[in-house]
Design an enzyme around this catalytic site. Structure first.
Site, PDB file in Angstrom:
ATOM      1  CG  ASN A 215      -0.291  -0.161   2.469  1.00 37.43           C
ATOM      2  OD1 ASN A 215       0.630   0.840   2.752  1.00 37.43           O
ATOM      3  ND2 ASN A 215      -0.210  -1.162   3.384  1.00 37.43           N
ATOM      4  CG  ASP A 285      -7.776  -5.290   6.143  1.00 44.02           C
ATOM      5  OD1 ASP A 285      -7.389  -5.605   7.197  1.00 44.02           O
ATOM      6  OD2 ASP A 285      -8.076  -4.189   5.644  1.00 44.02           O
ATOM      7  CE  LYS A 295       8.567 -12.986 -14.118  1.00 40.86           C
ATOM      8  NZ  LYS A 295       9.129 -12.402 -15.338  1.00 40.86           N
ATOM      9  CG  PHE A 329      -3.244   5.940  12.952  1.00 38.13           C
ATOM     10  CD1 PHE A 329      -2.335   5.859  14.047  1.00 38.13           C
ATOM     11  CD2 PHE A 329      -3.012   7.168  12.328  1.00 38.13           C
ATOM     12  CE1 PHE A 329      -1.506   6.739  14.421  1.00 38.13           C
ATOM     13  CE2 PHE A 329      -2.188   8.130  12.757  1.00 38.13           C
ATOM     14  CZ  PHE A 329      -1.279   8.037  14.035  1.00 38.13           C
ATOM     15  CE  LYS A 343     -11.377   0.569  10.341  1.00 40.68           C
ATOM     16  NZ  LYS A 343     -10.978   1.381   9.224  1.00 40.68           N
ATOM     17  CE  LYS A 347      -9.317  -2.701  13.743  1.00 42.07           C
ATOM     18  NZ  LYS A 347      -8.555  -3.200  12.940  1.00 42.07           N
TER      19      LYS A 347
HETATM   20  O1  PMT Z   1       2.887   6.110   6.465  1.00 37.49           O
HETATM   21  P1  PMT Z   1       2.381   7.561   5.958  1.00 37.49           P
HETATM   22  O2  PMT Z   1       2.540   7.606   4.439  1.00 37.49           O
HETATM   23  O3  PMT Z   1       2.898   8.741   6.882  1.00 37.49           O
HETATM   24  O4  PMT Z   1       0.681   7.358   6.207  1.00 37.49           O
HETATM   25  C1  PMT Z   1       0.209   7.424   7.233  1.00 37.49           C
HETATM   26  C2  PMT Z   1      -1.066   6.372   7.447  1.00 37.49           C
HETATM   27  C3  PMT Z   1      -2.153   6.936   6.330  1.00 37.49           C
HETATM   28  C4  PMT Z   1      -0.560   5.173   6.988  1.00 37.49           C
HETATM   29  C5  PMT Z   1      -1.624   6.387   9.056  1.00 37.49           C
HETATM   30  O5  PMT Z   1      -1.814   7.538   9.030  1.00 37.49           O
HETATM   31  C6  PMT Z   1      -2.688   5.465   9.094  1.00 37.49           C
HETATM   32  O6  PMT Z   1      -3.893   5.832   8.956  1.00 37.49           O
HETATM   33  N1  PMT Z   1      -2.408   4.368   9.259  1.00 37.49           N
HETATM   34  C7  PMT Z   1      -3.492   3.031   9.559  1.00 37.49           C
HETATM   35  C8  PMT Z   1      -3.819   2.674   7.989  1.00 37.49           C
HETATM   36  C9  PMT Z   1      -4.863   1.446   8.312  1.00 37.49           C
HETATM   37  O7  PMT Z   1      -4.253   0.362   8.078  1.00 37.49           O
HETATM   38  O8  PMT Z   1      -5.991   1.640   8.575  1.00 37.49           O
HETATM   39  P2  PMT Z   1      -7.132   0.683   8.841  1.00 37.49           P
HETATM   40  O9  PMT Z   1      -8.431   1.210   8.992  1.00 37.49           O
HETATM   41  O10 PMT Z   1      -6.940  -0.443   7.627  1.00 37.49           O
HETATM   42  O11 PMT Z   1      -6.851  -0.117  10.104  1.00 37.49           O
HETATM   43  C10 PMT Z   1      -7.259   0.380  11.378  1.00 37.49           C
HETATM   44  C11 PMT Z   1      -5.983  -0.089  12.779  1.00 37.49           C
HETATM   45  O12 PMT Z   1      -5.869  -1.519  12.748  1.00 37.49           O
HETATM   46  C12 PMT Z   1      -4.842   0.511  12.330  1.00 37.49           C
HETATM   47  O13 PMT Z   1      -4.232   0.985  13.468  1.00 37.49           O
HETATM   48  C13 PMT Z   1      -3.941  -0.706  11.736  1.00 37.49           C
HETATM   49  O14 PMT Z   1      -2.480  -0.634  12.112  1.00 37.49           O
HETATM   50  C14 PMT Z   1      -4.552  -1.900  12.350  1.00 37.49           C
HETATM   51  N2  PMT Z   1      -4.646  -3.199  11.765  1.00 37.49           N
HETATM   52  C15 PMT Z   1      -5.301  -3.021  10.335  1.00 37.49           C
HETATM   53  C16 PMT Z   1      -5.356  -4.381   9.661  1.00 37.49           C
HETATM   54  C17 PMT Z   1      -4.802  -5.555  10.256  1.00 37.49           C
HETATM   55  N3  PMT Z   1      -4.946  -6.717   9.666  1.00 37.49           N
HETATM   56  N4  PMT Z   1      -4.233  -5.464  11.397  1.00 37.49           N
HETATM   57  C18 PMT Z   1      -4.261  -4.388  12.178  1.00 37.49           C
HETATM   58  O15 PMT Z   1      -3.728  -4.204  13.182  1.00 37.49           O
END
Ligand code: PMT
Length: 407
Positions: A215, A285, A295, A329, A343, A347
């Site tokens: 990503n 995810d 390959k 986040f 979330k 979580k």
């Molecule tokens: O790195 P930069 O370029 O500075 O950009 C910053 C950012 C946009 C990446 C950051 O600010 C941000 O938003 N990070 C979280 C991105 C994200 O994966 O969001 P989510 O809504 O998909 O996940 C929610 C939370 O669950 C996040 O804290 C994530 O770390 C966590 N998660 C998600 C999926 C997963 N399988 N396991 C997780 O723990």
């Protein structure tokens, strides 16, 4: 007050250049060591001897004159500066800096410095309001340059409006406040004794030895949090996906990961020791269900890659949270508050930092972010566009507040 400070004052060619003499004189009286760099046009308004006498240092104006030391002069000055002040700054200087043009002593030194650069513009009000100048200023602000806005009033050209150099006493006051806030910052070790784990950057899910799914995360948000937490005294463990940015200094531990599975394994190994976990990494995810160790050859038809769910790491940590503070986040493109709020519960987070990816200056890769912080009880705090280091401080202040309530 400014006894041990070296301030480089850049003077550019505008009528307000004469006021820079007063700024230099006042800063010198406060004990600062001042070096003045003048542009060619600044010398049309004030002669270098005036600044030389006021600063007790040679004035630098020519890249190619006989060197006074063996060192490369503009690099030497750029490194020596505790603060770099441009007073007055013309539209021309602002335009050059915003566009990376380094064609004289002042622009090269300004470009080479890593110290804070503060710009005090002065120009005709129509020039100041020109959208090109405005765009250059906001570009520089987004890179962390600070501005002392010009005042409004009767300008030297007879026009009335914004563009008048701010009062010299206010410019000096700004400099004093800047050093005062740095000192407070240095003294503020409010996270001492805490172990803070920060996740940052993207994950990479391999399809075959050549291809992968990832990503757009640059790691800037997470690295800013790690950097500020370390500065504030915490022992910081940074778990990071692959990034191209410099690792913050003073980390307790740095672990590089590739996939979401790696992240899960490493975070579990560190989790029990931590007081705070801040999850800014953009975690995949899904991963390819079957990794091909050869390959994958192209064929004439379409290729379907089946994906399987990765563990939701934050959700797993939420189950074993105990007394730890967990921060998540949410990167959203729509229904930001609703999605982010969901979330928090799922979580078991103390709060979530929601960024709306549709806003310019928010989310991936930029040096700034625009966030809303949503608490476990539903309270929402909205913030303007801030540098990611400033967002980091907002988050850490809130963490500190939660921890002090738990005591
Ligand atoms: O790195 P930069 O370029 O500075 O950009 C910053 C950012 C946009 C990446 C950051 O600010 C941000 O938003 N990070 C979280 C991105 C994200 O994966 O969001 P989510 O809504 O998909 O996940 C929610 C939370 O669950 C996040 O804290 C994530 O770390 C966590 N998660 C998600 C999926 C997963 N399988 N396991 C997780 O723990």
């Amino acid at each position: 007050m400014l006894n041990d400070k070296t301030i480089v004052v850049g003077v550019t060619g505008g009528i307000a250049a004469y006021k820079a003499c007063d700024v230099v004189s006042k800063l010198k009286k406060l004990g600062a060591n001042i070096h003045v760099i003048m542009t060619k046009s600044a010398k049309e308004f004030v002669c270098p001897m005036t600044f030389q006498t006021l600063s007790n240092n040679f004035v630098i104006d020519d890249m190619f004159e006989d060197p006074k030391t063996w060192e490369v002069e503009h690099i030497e000055l750029a490194k020596a500066a505790d603060l770099f002040l441009i007073v007055p700054a013309t539209a021309n200087f602002i335009g050059k800096l915003a566009n990376g043009i380094a064609d004289d002593m002042l622009t090269t030194t300004a470009m080479a410095t890593t110290s804070q650069l503060v710009i005090a513009p002065a120009m005709n009000s129509n020039m100041y309001n020109n959208p090109i100048v405005k765009e250059n200023i906001s570009r520089l602000k987004s890179y962390g340059y600070k501005f002392i806005n010009p005042a409004s009033g009767l300008l030297a050209c007879g026009d009335v409006g914004a563009g008048k150099l701010e009062e010299t006493s206010k410019i000096v006051e700004y400099v004093e406040n800047y050093f005062e806030s740095i000192k407070l910052d240095e003294d503020k070790k409010d996270l001492k004794g805490l172990k803070v784990l920060v996740t940052a950057g993207p994950t990479v899910e391999s399809i075959d030895p050549v291809r992968y799914i990832t990503n757009r995360s640059s790691g800037k948000m997470g690295y800013s949090i790690a950097q500020r937490a370390a500065k504030r005294g915490a022992d910081v463990i940074l778990l990071s996906g692959k990034t191209n940015i410099e690792k913050p200094k003073e980390l307790y531990k740095y672990i590089e990961i590739e996939s979401a599975d790696d992240l899960y394994r490493e975070i579990l190994a560190e989790f029990s020791e931590c007081d705070v976990v801040i999850q800014s990494a953009a975690v995949a995810d899904y991963k390819p269900k079957n990794y091909s160790d050869r390959k994958i050859k192209k064929s004439d038809g379409d290729l379907v890659i089946e994906l399987s769910r990765n563990k939701d790491i934050a959700q797993e940590l939420g189950k074993i949270k105990g007394e730890k503070v967990l921060v998540g986040f949410a990167a959203e493109t729509n229904d930001v508050l609703e999605n982010a709020s969901r979330k928090i519960k799922k979580k078991n987070l103390d709060f979530i930092v929601a960024n709306d990816l549709t806003k310019t200056g928010a989310g991936f890769n930029s040096d700034t972010n625009i966030v809303r912080i949503i608490g476990a009880n539903g309270d929402v705090c909205e913030y303007p566009k801030l540098l990611k280091t400033e967002v980091a401080d907002v988050i850490l202040d809130r963490v500190e507040n939660i921890l002090s309530q738990k005591k």
